[in-house]
Design an enzyme around this catalytic site. Structure first.
Site, PDB file in Angstrom:
ATOM      1  N   GLU A 114       0.852  -1.203   0.000  1.00 54.69           N
ATOM      2  CA  GLU A 114       0.000   0.000   0.000  1.00 54.69           C
ATOM      3  C   GLU A 114       0.876   1.238   0.000  1.00 54.69           C
ATOM      4  O   GLU A 114       2.057   1.163   0.320  1.00 54.69           O
ATOM      5  CB  GLU A 114      -0.843   0.042   1.287  1.00 54.69           C
ATOM      6  CG  GLU A 114      -1.814  -1.087   1.410  1.00 54.69           C
ATOM      7  CD  GLU A 114      -2.457  -1.122   2.792  1.00 54.69           C
ATOM      8  OE1 GLU A 114      -2.170  -0.242   3.615  1.00 54.69           O
ATOM      9  OE2 GLU A 114      -3.246  -2.048   3.018  1.00 54.69           O
ATOM     10  N   LYS A 116       2.135   4.722   1.664  1.00 53.40           N
ATOM     11  CA  LYS A 116       2.216   5.254   3.024  1.00 53.40           C
ATOM     12  C   LYS A 116       1.834   6.730   2.949  1.00 53.40           C
ATOM     13  O   LYS A 116       2.622   7.569   2.504  1.00 53.40           O
ATOM     14  CB  LYS A 116       3.628   5.075   3.578  1.00 53.40           C
ATOM     15  CG  LYS A 116       3.746   5.427   5.045  1.00 53.40           C
ATOM     16  CD  LYS A 116       5.088   4.989   5.592  1.00 53.40           C
ATOM     17  CE  LYS A 116       5.271   5.289   7.061  1.00 53.40           C
ATOM     18  NZ  LYS A 116       4.752   6.533   7.549  1.00 53.40           N
ATOM     19  N   ASP A 118       1.009  10.468   3.909  1.00 52.03           N
ATOM     20  CA  ASP A 118       1.725  11.336   4.832  1.00 52.03           C
ATOM     21  C   ASP A 118       0.749  12.332   5.464  1.00 52.03           C
ATOM     22  O   ASP A 118       0.532  13.421   4.957  1.00 52.03           O
ATOM     23  CB  ASP A 118       2.830  12.072   4.060  1.00 52.03           C
ATOM     24  CG  ASP A 118       3.897  12.582   4.991  1.00 52.03           C
ATOM     25  OD1 ASP A 118       3.831  12.280   6.199  1.00 52.03           O
ATOM     26  OD2 ASP A 118       4.799  13.285   4.510  1.00 52.03           O
ATOM     27  N   CYS A 407      16.948  45.956   8.413  1.00 53.94           N
ATOM     28  CA  CYS A 407      16.008  45.612   7.348  1.00 53.94           C
ATOM     29  C   CYS A 407      16.576  46.032   5.988  1.00 53.94           C
ATOM     30  O   CYS A 407      16.991  47.178   5.817  1.00 53.94           O
ATOM     31  CB  CYS A 407      14.670  46.309   7.603  1.00 53.94           C
ATOM     32  SG  CYS A 407      13.491  46.032   6.273  1.00 53.94           S
ATOM     33  N   CYS A 425      11.103  42.938  11.029  1.00 54.90           N
ATOM     34  CA  CYS A 425      11.348  44.365  10.929  1.00 54.90           C
ATOM     35  C   CYS A 425      10.187  45.033  11.663  1.00 54.90           C
ATOM     36  O   CYS A 425       9.029  44.864  11.274  1.00 54.90           O
ATOM     37  CB  CYS A 425      11.371  44.801   9.470  1.00 54.90           C
ATOM     38  SG  CYS A 425      11.272  46.593   9.325  1.00 54.90           S
ATOM     39  N   CYS A 431       7.828  50.529   6.522  1.00 53.77           N
ATOM     40  CA  CYS A 431       8.707  49.682   5.714  1.00 53.77           C
ATOM     41  C   CYS A 431       7.951  49.325   4.419  1.00 53.77           C
ATOM     42  O   CYS A 431       6.859  48.762   4.476  1.00 53.77           O
ATOM     43  CB  CYS A 431       9.047  48.445   6.540  1.00 53.77           C
ATOM     44  SG  CYS A 431       9.973  47.184   5.681  1.00 53.77           S
TER      45      CYS A 431
HETATM   46  S1  IVH Z   1      -0.767   0.323   8.874  1.00 52.98           S
HETATM   47  C1  IVH Z   1      -0.373  -1.710  13.069  1.00 52.98           C
HETATM   48  N1  IVH Z   1      -0.871   1.399   6.483  1.00 52.98           N
HETATM   49  O1  IVH Z   1       2.243   5.318   9.058  1.00 52.98           O
HETATM   50  C2  IVH Z   1      -0.138  -1.027  11.779  1.00 52.98           C
HETATM   51  N2  IVH Z   1      -0.082   2.767   8.256  1.00 52.98           N
HETATM   52  O2  IVH Z   1       4.636   4.341  10.927  1.00 52.98           O
HETATM   53  C3  IVH Z   1      -1.071   0.077  11.484  1.00 52.98           C
HETATM   54  N3  IVH Z   1       0.449   5.072   7.572  1.00 52.98           N
HETATM   55  O3  IVH Z   1       0.796   4.687  12.190  1.00 52.98           O
HETATM   56  C4  IVH Z   1      -0.602   1.012  10.448  1.00 52.98           C
HETATM   57  N4  IVH Z   1      -0.099   4.844   5.467  1.00 52.98           N
HETATM   58  O4  IVH Z   1      -0.042   6.706  10.684  1.00 52.98           O
HETATM   59  C5  IVH Z   1      -0.542   1.591   7.774  1.00 52.98           C
HETATM   60  N5  IVH Z   1      -1.088   2.199   4.312  1.00 52.98           N
HETATM   61  C6  IVH Z   1      -0.762   2.398   5.593  1.00 52.98           C
HETATM   62  C7  IVH Z   1      -0.289   3.643   6.057  1.00 52.98           C
HETATM   63  C8  IVH Z   1       0.050   3.784   7.400  1.00 52.98           C
HETATM   64  C9  IVH Z   1       0.334   5.686   6.385  1.00 52.98           C
HETATM   65  C10 IVH Z   1       0.949   5.743   8.790  1.00 52.98           C
HETATM   66  C11 IVH Z   1       0.151   5.468  10.028  1.00 52.98           C
HETATM   67  C12 IVH Z   1       1.016   4.582  10.838  1.00 52.98           C
HETATM   68  C13 IVH Z   1       2.391   5.019  10.428  1.00 52.98           C
HETATM   69  C14 IVH Z   1       3.371   3.907  10.604  1.00 52.98           C
END
Ligand code: IVH
Length: 683
Positions: A114, A116, A118, A407, A425, A431
């Site tokens: 999946e 990740k 942000d 400034c 400033c 200014c």
């Molecule tokens: S799974 C027990 N899946 O990244 C595991 N986390 O450092 C539960 N995050 O705490 C998390 N995308 O805040 C999971 N596809 C994803 C994610 C994801 C972002 C975040 C989440 C998590 C942290 C892990």
């Protein structure tokens, strides 16, 4: 229509609109035109207005927020909210795969890859298909109850579709802010003199912790779900449950893949490492999970994270180049930002010539010097930043860099408040970039709305010495400005355009200025450009204090009594009104006829339902407390600060203080609810 048909229609509209919302916000596949959608929503709003008692808890009309939370309640997570072990190295992903294979002793298994996301983690609990609460990670054991704010996120279902979900379960995901919304929000913040958020993650997390859910509703947050926990889930594996959750109404992204080999994992990683810029939101890596729950259980957890999953984080894109010189830019609020001019270099598909250096601390920490070879990185931030210096290439005679003391625009000695990293400033009214910025903010559509002065005209008037502050706008006359002109070169283009004040232009300008005298007080207050006083805060101050004299007289503590006014804002307001130049400008604006008190019509009594009755308002209501107090006055009542034997009613919202309650009971003052209050005023 009789009451039962109205009820049926409200139910039907609620379901239908929720389905369209799901298609639009969660599946990104609209199933109705905007126009037809608006018609349905208007009909529902109308019916609910006539029969508020028939409105359903999951009504789409309730997504606009309104609930104010001063301090978020703490909720203990039923299952601790763990994070994942992180790695930046492909070798460690291979190690992870071998560990999993070894622990599963040759059994067949699948991975799910999946993105990740942000943002910030959120846990959503559903009971009988209805959103019960939404809790942030906090320290992993307990987090903030941010349900009121989360309800405003349109891709999060309030009530689920179907009937095959467990009675109770938790689904976790990430609240994110799309990049386009992040840019819009930062532009808006710059307009009102607020500091911009550094990246979409900070913006999302700052938004979800705001006290006024109506404000959260204005920010287009989104939520991607990635983890589900419950006893009676329909499937014994992660992927299949997530696909099911999509049918229940959750936004489970399509960027999710099953794979069985480590090579397939690397393919997924490489694909998204190059394609991440094409996504509308930020990701910082890839998450790899073992799919089967039974196998997850077998692999179990370490103290901090599951052994069945790992996060591979993308390395930030980094290049090295030469630092040619440093410019210091002065913003509208007087903040001075150092900007590095670099030898142009390619980074993540664009040519980088400039990079942010943030502030003096950053320069000192890196001991950065002109002529140095520096490393530039593009992370979540839009503007690349200098993260390191390669001292091995440092020219022998290079000198340490000292942050400017004065400034660059007006030569005033810069100040730096204790504990703050930014130099300012302080010459706020003299200014040039600060003055021009203040005037541009003042004429803004959302402030005094003098559009006709836009597009470079302020610059010309400023250069001709006709505008030294916002009050000068009202001294402009036909004779003074007719015929002024200037060549205007647009950035990134060599084309010049002549801006000239012809007859028609001047007439429009003068009309715009005249019309602005009718702009209501709260917008005038916003237009003044007091630091931290945005549109909402200006409104709260206007409603609470009624006119500028009262605001000017208010002490620090009195300012803090107004809704949403914390220490930073109170201090900024005090400082603004403590400056005699500002007070003189306000006096001139007043003399010119601008509105410096709240519209009388808005406080004129509409009924005498509460004539002569005194109220103490306490707790949290469906409207803001100031709105409730305003209603009391509109109907002839009076607001008093504390309960005495003479108080007629205590109007109690949620979480009314126990002391107040005790006192009201002791003195036999009747305590009424919000509903009872609305009945009294026939609303
Ligand atoms: S799974 C027990 N899946 O990244 C595991 N986390 O450092 C539960 N995050 O705490 C998390 N995308 O805040 C999971 N596809 C994803 C994610 C994801 C972002 C975040 C989440 C998590 C942290 C892990």
């Amino acid at each position: 229509m009789d009451i039962s048909s109205i009820k049926a229609r409200i139910n039907q509209l609620t379901q239908e609109i929720n389905l369209h919302n799901y298609n639009y916000y969660s599946l990104s596949s609209p199933s109705i035109s905007d126009y037809d959608f608006d018609l349905l929503l208007e009909e529902l709003v109308r019916l609910e207005h006539l029969h508020p008692e028939l409105a359903l808890p999951d009504s789409p009309t309730k997504r606009v927020g309104g609930e104010i939370t001063k301090n978020f309640k703490q909720i203990v997570h039923k299952n601790p909210m763990l994070s994942l072990s992180n790695t930046y190295s492909e070798a460690e992903v291979t190690d992870f795969d071998q560990r999993v294979r070894k622990l599963l002793q040759g059994e067949a298994f699948e991975y799910v890859c999946e993105l990740k996301y942000d943002g910030l983690a959120i846990g959503l609990t559903y009971v009988k298909g209805v959103l019960q609460h939404a809790v942030t990670r906090g320290d992993g054991v307990q987090g903030d109850d941010v349900t009121a704010n989360v309800r405003t996120i349109k891709s999060i279902p309030i009530r689920l579709f179907g009937d095959d979900f467990p009675d109770e379960f938790e689904i976790r995901g990430e609240i994110i802010m799309p990049r386009s919304e992040f840019r819009r929000l930062n532009e808006e913040r710059a307009d009102i003199g607020d500091l911009p958020f550094a990246n979409p993650r900070n913006a999302a997390s700052g938004s979800i912790k705001m006290q006024d859910s109506a404000e959260v509703a204005k920010r287009a947050l989104d939520c991607y779900l990635y983890h589900i926990i419950g006893d009676a889930l329909p499937f014994e594996s992660h992927y299949e449950n997530m696909v099911k959750a999509r049918q229940w109404g959750f936004k489970v992204p399509m960027y999710i893949a099953k794979c069985t080999t480590v090579d397939a994992i690397f393919e997924f990683i490489d694909e998204w490492n190059s394609a991440r810029e094409t996504l509308p939101f930020d990701i910082d890596g890839i998450v790899i999970k073992v799919n089967s729950f039974a196998q997850q259980q077998q692999l179990a957890f370490t103290a901090k994270s599951p052994r069945w999953a790992i996060a591979y984080k993308f390395k930030a894109q980094r290049v090295s180049t030469k630092l040619l010189s440093i410019d210091y830019q002065v913003g509208r609020t007087g903040a001075v930002t150092p900007v590095a001019n670099l030898e142009p270099i390619q980074l993540g598909g664009t040519t980088v010539k400039r990079a942010s250096l943030h502030n003096a601390d950053q320069i000192a920490r890196l001991d950065i010097r002109v002529g140095d070879t520096v490393f530039v990185e593009k992370g979540g931030e839009i503007i690349p930043k200098i993260v390191d210096v390669d001292v091995s290439f440092r020219p022998p005679q290079s000198q340490p860099l000292h942050f400017i003391t004065h400034c660059p625009e007006c030569a005033t000695l810069l100040v730096r408040k204790e504990g703050e990293a930014i130099h300012y400033c302080p010459n706020e009214n003299g200014c040039p970039p600060q003055t021009k910025g203040k005037i541009e903010h003042f004429i803004h559509r959302k402030a005094m709305n003098i559009d006709s002065l836009g597009e470079g005209k302020v610059e010309i008037l400023f250069d001709n010495g006709l505008l030294k502050n916002v009050a000068d706008i009202y001294d402009l006359t036909y004779e003074k400005i007719i015929g002024l002109e200037k060549e205007h070169t647009t950035e990134n283009s060599d084309k010049t355009r002549v801006v000239k004040f012809r007859e028609k232009t001047v007439e429009n300008i003068l009309k715009g200025i005249e019309d602005s005298k009718q702009v209501p007080f709260e917008r005038v207050l916003f237009a003044l450009g007091i630091r931290y006083v945005g549109e909402t805060i200006a409104k709260k101050l206007a409603v609470h204090f009624k006119n500028s004299d009262e605001i000017q007289k208010a002490t620090f503590d009195e300012l803090k009594e107004a809704e949403e006014i914390g220490e930073t804002i109170a201090e900024s307001v005090l400082q603004y009104f403590g400056n005699s130049e500002n007070v003189a400008i306000i006096a001139r604006l007043k003399e010119k006829g601008l509105q410096f008190s709240i519209n009388q019509a808005a406080v004129t009594q509409v009924s005498d339902a509460l004539q002569g009755k005194s109220f103490v308002v306490s707790g949290v209501f469906s409207k803001s407390r100031d709105e409730i107090k305003h209603l009391i006055e509109l109907h002839g009542g009076k607001n008093v600060g504390s309960i005495s034997a003479k108080t007629h009613f205590v109007l109690a919202g949620d979480n009314m203080g126990p002391e107040k309650k005790k006192k009201a009971q002791q003195l036999n003052v009747p305590i009424i609810s919000e509903d009872e209050f609305f009945e009294m005023i026939h609303e």
